[in-house]
Design a protein around this motif. Sequence first.
Motif, mmCIF file in Angstrom:
data_model
loop_
_atom_site.group_PDB
_atom_site.id
_atom_site.type_symbol
_atom_site.label_atom_id
_atom_site.label_comp_id
_atom_site.label_asym_id
_atom_site.label_seq_id
_atom_site.Cartn_x
_atom_site.Cartn_y
_atom_site.Cartn_z
ATOM 1 N N LYS A 57 0.838 -1.194 0.000
ATOM 2 C CA LYS A 57 0.000 0.000 0.000
ATOM 3 C C LYS A 57 0.874 1.246 0.000
ATOM 4 O O LYS A 57 2.028 1.221 0.450
ATOM 5 C CB LYS A 57 -0.908 0.016 1.230
ATOM 6 N N LYS A 58 0.322 2.331 -0.484
ATOM 7 C CA LYS A 58 1.026 3.607 -0.524
ATOM 8 C C LYS A 58 0.249 4.618 0.314
ATOM 9 O O LYS A 58 -0.956 4.778 0.143
ATOM 10 C CB LYS A 58 1.150 4.121 -1.952
ATOM 11 N N VAL B 296 3.920 -1.347 3.582
ATOM 12 C CA VAL B 296 3.367 -0.036 3.268
ATOM 13 C C VAL B 296 4.511 0.918 2.929
ATOM 14 O O VAL B 296 5.550 0.904 3.576
ATOM 15 C CB VAL B 296 2.497 0.517 4.425
ATOM 16 N N GLU B 297 4.322 1.680 1.868
ATOM 17 C CA GLU B 297 5.275 2.698 1.460
ATOM 18 C C GLU B 297 4.711 4.042 1.915
ATOM 19 O O GLU B 297 3.595 4.399 1.526
ATOM 20 C CB GLU B 297 5.431 2.671 -0.063
ATOM 21 N N VAL B 298 5.469 4.766 2.720
ATOM 22 C CA VAL B 298 4.989 6.044 3.247
ATOM 23 C C VAL B 298 5.842 7.171 2.686
ATOM 24 O O VAL B 298 7.065 7.181 2.853
ATOM 25 C CB VAL B 298 5.039 6.072 4.788
ATOM 26 N N SER B 299 5.201 8.106 2.008
ATOM 27 C CA SER B 299 5.876 9.308 1.539
ATOM 28 C C SER B 299 5.437 10.471 2.415
ATOM 29 O O SER B 299 4.365 10.439 3.015
ATOM 30 C CB SER B 299 5.567 9.585 0.066
ATOM 31 N N GLU B 300 6.289 11.489 2.489
ATOM 32 C CA GLU B 300 6.015 12.641 3.346
ATOM 33 C C GLU B 300 6.082 13.929 2.537
ATOM 34 O O GLU B 300 6.929 14.070 1.655
ATOM 35 C CB GLU B 300 7.044 12.734 4.473
ATOM 36 N N PRO C 286 -0.946 7.861 -3.838
ATOM 37 C CA PRO C 286 -1.165 7.051 -2.638
ATOM 38 C C PRO C 286 -2.574 6.474 -2.575
ATOM 39 O O PRO C 286 -3.503 6.996 -3.185
ATOM 40 C CB PRO C 286 -0.942 8.058 -1.504
ATOM 41 N N ASP C 287 -2.682 5.406 -1.808
ATOM 42 C CA ASP C 287 -3.990 4.816 -1.524
ATOM 43 C C ASP C 287 -4.701 5.612 -0.436
ATOM 44 O O ASP C 287 -5.927 5.704 -0.416
ATOM 45 C CB ASP C 287 -3.829 3.368 -1.057
#
Length: 128
Positions: free
Chosen positions: A5-6, A31-35, A51-52
């Motif tokens: 998941k993103k 899970v891929e987390v971007s900021e 993102p999801d």
Amino acid sequence: MPRGKKVMILDPSAFFRRTLKEVIHKKVAQVEVSEAKNADQAKTILKKNPPDVVFFDIALPTENGIDFIAAIKGLVPQSRVVILTGHDSAEYESAAFSNGADYFLSKQRSSGFHLIDVIETTVLSSGS
């Protein structure tokens, strides 16, 4: 889970972003987390790596956060939008839902358990 998941976290506070990212990684596998610290960074992420789920504070430095909900939904219509904010009045909550937010949580008044439930619900049930 067919793919990772993103998630994107949009919040002016680096401390808050880092803390929320740690909680997400502890609760959801793959899970891929971007900021992003502002709307411009968020728009770049939304276009390049949709993102999801988007967690964000409507108190943005150069953008109206309520209006930005509609911008997120315009760029990534299937994404879930979770507002985590200190601006927790009924007027903001109503406006957030009217613009497409899926959840509205107060940073001050929401319990950690409620936030964890929302993280699990939104991230695990989103996307493909």
